[in-house]
Design a protein around this motif. Structure first.
Motif, short mmCIF file in Angstrom:
data_model
loop_
_atom_site.label_atom_id
_atom_site.label_comp_id
_atom_site.label_asym_id
_atom_site.label_seq_id
_atom_site.Cartn_x
_atom_site.Cartn_y
_atom_site.Cartn_z
N MET A 74 0.94 -1.16 -0.07
CA MET A 74 0.04 0.01 0.01
C MET A 74 0.80 1.35 0.09
SD MET A 74 -3.18 -0.87 0.19
CE MET A 74 -4.42 -0.01 1.06
N SER B 1 1.04 5.07 0.83
CA SER B 1 0.25 6.00 1.61
C SER B 1 0.43 7.64 1.44
CB SER B 1 0.98 6.01 3.16
OG SER B 1 0.14 6.80 3.97
N GLU C 186 -5.08 0.26 -3.56
CA GLU C 186 -3.68 0.60 -3.30
C GLU C 186 -3.06 1.41 -2.51
OE1 GLU C 186 -1.87 0.67 -8.01
OE2 GLU C 186 -4.09 0.95 -8.02
N LEU D 176 -3.42 4.35 0.67
CA LEU D 176 -3.93 4.91 2.01
C LEU D 176 -4.03 6.35 1.89
CD1 LEU D 176 -1.56 3.07 4.58
CD2 LEU D 176 -4.12 2.65 3.96
#
Lengths: 340, 340, 340, 340
Positions: free
Chosen positions: B1, B3, B301, B303
């Motif tokens: 992920m 961010s 994918e 955050l």
């Protein structure tokens, strides 16, 4: 100059610096909701054998005391502590700033007794006075003494009997639990108090205190209080990383044991030179008595804190050791004193 | 992920980590009285061209706002801020916890106007109401907008006229001052406010905010307030070391400029895909509007924070860039949006 | 049952009731801005010979102390008082509720000394501790003693020297100023303190305390503090009417003198029977020592307060006289004791 | 000058003055522990048909709101009220002074709606924001409107659903409950709220508010809070005597009914002259709209409060009637307006 001024003169244990550097570019969520904090909390709960505990991480001691006391008490309730208690003397009224009175009692050797507690509760007889609702103790105390198991059991029983919360300020808990003669374990503390905190700042962390909430009444919505008192660190993981490291391979206890060893060497060395002490401290703070002239001699080589004055006008000098104290520096202090 | 959740997801700028590691075993005095803090304060005073300023270092933003507002005001005085102001919404009542009302006004684009201030002061006509005594603004604002020089001059003049202190929350000051179109300098801010703070936490420090007190009335005994609110860090040098590094070779501004460049790339990329935005943010927070379905796609994918909902039921998504944001990650976000 | 329980057992002096009844249907403005309050303030200012004073009327003593202390101090400042001080013991933490610590000192005969003050200020050496900024005294004290002119002059000089405000709680000021041996005048008090209050509740009013602000620093915006602490009475004129009456023909002093005469008669009568006293009170509170058995006998006819216990286990009984105490009741008490 | 300035311009109902005079020389215990307070509390509990209620007597409205809200909430909890709420505007930050935020919502006609409450709770989503825990309403409201039974039932149900306390400020409860069209009884209010207060000050008492605590959670140790906030009147019986009188033969309701009749006469009379009003008030506050010129004419004969300004620049004038308002004075006002 060699410093015995305090136990927060240096940065952090190398293991902690290493962990911070290693994780530096990782991306985590903020405010203590990250994996490091979760892991550190798990390790502490396991170490104290209390899976039902809540663990929160704050930055410093005054902040922690203020947050806890404010969270635990209703507006007219008060906290009982000894006169020398950190919350009573050295926090610029942080407790009163949240509206609560500190009821100061005499104590013995810096420690509260069940008699003190009973008397304080008896004295506050009606609604014209504050209502004592919690007892604050610290281990080790402000003058370096420690609570023994029987003492803490009696205080705990007394608090239960009177419906008071028992809260332990563990700014120097590591030193207390690794002191010569100590018979308390961290599990005992978890079982005998309603809440306590494990001090990182004075035991090798850059900063950080781990609050352990045992009593379910005190666990509710605690994060609101942390935030309200400015204690919710954006990069909360810094606290998780540090406590995770401290509670790996008992680093927390090893660091404190070193500080104590240095203190005992210092104490014995000075006593052998005829120096006397304010109290029989078994922890990393030693309160030695010197004349003004001797103090001036020491001042040339060493940094330390003037703690007060004895009745016959001598100086009480605090020597503080830590995880970072070098044996050679203790030896040099002893040599200097020997030569005086 | 990947961010984009916030600008405090990572640790610190490599230069800062390096400085902390370098100095780790040095022994210094505590509580911000060390040489690093002195040096950092000097650098800041020089950078803002105000040798008469006082500089103090605190740990976090809420703590800083609480400490300053509580220190500046008498018990019945209040602070004026826009509705969306951090102190009004996101500090769990930290200001009210010190006894002070936040008088919330409407504002325009997240910014307060002289009209807002005049109306608030006029409304509070007598002793049956709180007495507004200071104005709180933040630059950049909660929705990513910035104050232009003319705006700040007018607000400053208005405050002087009305006898109000002007305080600027600079949690994201770096991003504001390096934004496209910004015409304010840090010297201007020092000359137009009574106090402000320079945010380290959201611009590459592990933590830390530098409070700059310009108005001599506000300089008196400020350290008492820091201590009372739990903001006096034992190892205060950690703050000095970080700000010393940030104000060497303008690292503070360079780090912020990178965050802005990433934000502008992201903004342009998304706009080219037809995405619309809540406001025209020129700083490191971009508030983009997506349907719930699109949001779910992005969620796989990336955050990010859900900031709110538009009137027609779409999601406002905050993408936050920082000193640590990688260009390739911005590109990946744009690709994903393009493919939606 | 005959009551010596307190000096607020009855309603008000007949002159006061008369004035309230007379004015009952008049229509005035509220919140103390009426003509009666203005007139009463003028009379007080004239009586103390301080045209520059400000006079405000509040409802009760705890409210007055809380309002004044909160108004005078900045958030980290503290007030010094003796251990037995009303603010330290009998106000349910009202002072701490506004954020301020009460620094308790030992005192002598219920009175503070310059030595106490000097020591307290010296002890609070830096910003890790609260900053003492005012001294609280009461005249008469909690144990019925009074300040003599020389004592108050020395305390006042000490406060000026140290930059402390001196505040006098005059809940029982009438009794103090009309006591045998008293050498202080109300003008002296106005000249030696920064602020004080004249107690109506315990000297013949239904309720009410007149705050006198001498130091111009303390006069600013005081009505905001009154309102914030719930002390601004809607029908404020009730206070004006009462103090206007009390300060007409020195009724205030005459009422207090009667209370004192009754107390002296009681004291002499009991002493003649061999009763001993906790302290040599010259005012309307007498603290007599009786065995439990004697106490039970007294209990059959009289109401009084148990004040405490002596070291050898006897009861300290407080007999309180007032403007309303009847001579025959004092005589009956003496007879009963004589017969024991 | 004829005063319509407020409903606390005169002293007290003759029945109350009589009762105070009658009892004046009786000797009772202090602080509300006397027989008069006990009797008054019993009468109120009987009148509201809630023997399980607790009744306490305080002096004034701001004091009562401050004491209740501070007693009910934990430090990080907040109270929701409409923008115009007395606690939000006219108490000099008394609520914030005890550490609590007032969350202001829009409302309709001065009244809160379940939608307002739901939205406020939904908005405060996590520990970075205060936690709403109670709802504050007043009946009648600040603009003279009243709550109907269905409205209060819905608000009450909404609060229960959300775990919020419902608190009703009854400063003008008498007027609300005796208003034209009102369908709420005082029993309903006792059953639908967690706590409320019955206002004496604005309905014929010299002063005094009777707090009724229904929810057992809120009853615990309430007297501590009264004392801490300076609301424990030494001669507490004065409150008992007054409420005992007000709740004998429904004097409380009769006095309020008179005020309302005068207000309705005034309203109709002015409306007949073409005057318009801010809201359709059915209680003793009427908010009429006049030009500046008309206002000046009224000013020659009448006292009143300027409440605000309409959007087109006219004055909103508050006319307040009370138990003491004379019909002839209302008639004179109508004549004057008619002649303008």
């Amino acid at each position: 100059m060699i410093s015995f001024k305090n136990d927060y003169s240096e940065g952090a244990l190398p293991e902690i610096m290493e962990a911070l550097v290693q994780s530096n570019l990782e991306s985590t969520v903020g405010y203590g909701m990250d994996e490091y904090c979760a892991k550190a909390a798990e390790k502490i709960k396991k170490r104290i054998n209390r899976p039902d505990a809540q663990v929160h991480f704050l930055v410093g001691g005054t902040q922690t005391n203020q947050t806890c006391i404010s969270a635990f008490l209703r507006s007219y309730e008060a906290v009982i502590g000894v006169k020398t208690a950190h919350i009573n003397v050295h926090e610029t009224g942080a407790i009163e700033a949240t509206g609560h009175k500190v009821v100061a009692v005499e104590g013995v050797d810096g420690k509260i007794t069940p008699q003190d507690i009973l008397a304080a509760v008896a004295y506050h007889e009606d609604e014209h006075m504050v209502k004592p609702k919690m007892v604050y103790i610290s281990d080790s105390t402000e003058i370096g003494t420690i609570y023994y198991k029987k003492e803490l059991e009696e205080i705990s029983a007394c608090c239960k009997e009177l419906g008071l919360y028992l809260y332990l300020d563990g700014a120097r808990l590591g030193s207390a639990l690794t002191a010569e003669g100590n018979d308390l374990t961290i599990e005992d503390i978890a079982n005998l108090t309603d809440a306590f905190y494990i001090g990182g700042t004075k035991n090798g962390a850059l900063f950080g205190e781990a609050v352990v909430l045992l009593n379910p009444e005190l666990q509710k919505e605690f994060r609101y209080s942390i935030k309200q008192h400015g204690g919710m660190l954006a990069k909360g993981r810094l606290l998780g990383i540090q406590f995770n490291t401290l509670f790996t391979d008992d680093l927390f206890f090893k660091a404190a044991a070193h500080a104590n060893q240095m203190a005992m060497k210092l104490k014995k060395g000075l006593a052998d030179c005829g120096v006397t002490f304010l109290a029989d401290s078994v922890t990393n703070q030693q309160f030695a008595i010197f004349t003004e002239e001797q103090t001036n001699v020491l001042n040339r080589e060493f940094l330390f804190e003037r703690f007060g004055t004895t009745e016959d006008g001598k100086n009480v000098i605090r020597f503080c050791t830590s995880w970072a104290t070098k044996e050679e520096n203790v030896e040099q202090l002893i040599s200097t004193v020997k030569a005086m």
